[in-house]
Write an enzyme that holds these catalytic residues in place. Sequence first.
Site: not given
Ligand SMILES: *Cc1c(COP(=O)(O)O)cnc(C)c1O
Length: 381
Positions: A45, A265
């Site tokens: 994702k 800054y």
């Molecule tokens: C993002 C996600 C994962 C992966 O999690 P990590 O901590 O990055 O390994 C797995 N299952 C779901 C439902 C997620 O939303």
Amino acid sequence: MEEIVREVRPCEDHGFIYVDLEALVSNYQFLKGQTRDCICAAVVKANAYGLGISEVAKSLTNAGCHTFFVATPAEAKELRSVNATADIYVLDGLFPQAASFYRTHNLRPVLNSRDEIRDWGHFCRTEKTPLPAALHIDTGMNRLGLGIDEIAGDNPLDSELESIEVALIMSHLACADDVSHPFNTLQLERFERCRTVFPETPASFANSAGILLGPAYHFDLVRPGIALYGSWPLNSGERALKTVMHLYGRLVQIRTMEAGESVGYGADYTLTRQSRIATVSVGYADGYIRALGSSNQQSPTCVAIAGHLAPVIGRVSMDLIAVDTTDVPQSKLERGQFVELIGDNISLDDVAARAGTISYEVLTRLSPRLPRVYKSSYSHS
Ligand SMILES: *Cc1c(COP(=O)(O)O)cnc(C)c1O
């Protein structure tokens, strides 16, 4: 380093993100190796946590990965365009009217509610075929999914599920990074209870951290994300993963300043000695988190210049940071040279901790302004 820089356009690029796909594949194999022959899926994702979904998915496919999870339908469509055959699950579930889009691109919704199940079932009946989907059970995260009483309670989902192919049941851990957190076993018990309702269906429970909690958490399919990209998912233990993401900027200007001068800054940082200050061409617009800046009161984050550490001083600007290179040999300092901000010397996990955030946020904030340069995971022979 020279091998990396060859792929960068020296006239145009103010920095780059070097993605080591060989390390990615090695991390995938390490995670799969923690399980007793489970299916090891990959969570890609948010553009594969900022690193580029196409390249990441191609490498993982080549390494034998056949199942992917994305958050959104658009991400799934992009992944489908580079992989015609993989099982692609969409974690956001099923938006209204979206079912035919899923069918067109051969996507599997992760159904989160009775309404989504009804929509998908209705679509399956009009298509006259049971289409695959996952059921997401909420075992305590209280974010997404069907309540356990909806699965294991008095009012079962049987009739709604009749027209659907339930290809996977899954749930997500809330505290897996904390190995001894009592919530892990509580969620596990609840998931096992739900599983008795679907004894024949493959089950998935573990994200990256969950894999490292041990075999009880593995079930049939594991879903690592962050660990693939090189961040250690637990708050304890030895970091046994390879660095995948390397962030580089360039030296723009180097000059000597006197004690008492301030930098950046807000004039927040005052030099306590005569110093050689270098300006580096990356700032918060590139995703270098602004909280990494330092005043005299804080111990600063470092960058690495030809293997020598140099502290980041003063505030992070939109496009620039200042680093104190007084202790770096002058021969190593050349205008235009590449400087490591995150990588083998400066770890992603340390940078995230110093920025007061998590590696996930550091990765996914990396800006499109930085080109992604890939080290292939295939041999060139
Ligand atoms: C993002 C996600 C994962 C992966 O999690 P990590 O901590 O990055 O390994 C797995 N299952 C779901 C439902 C997620 O939303």
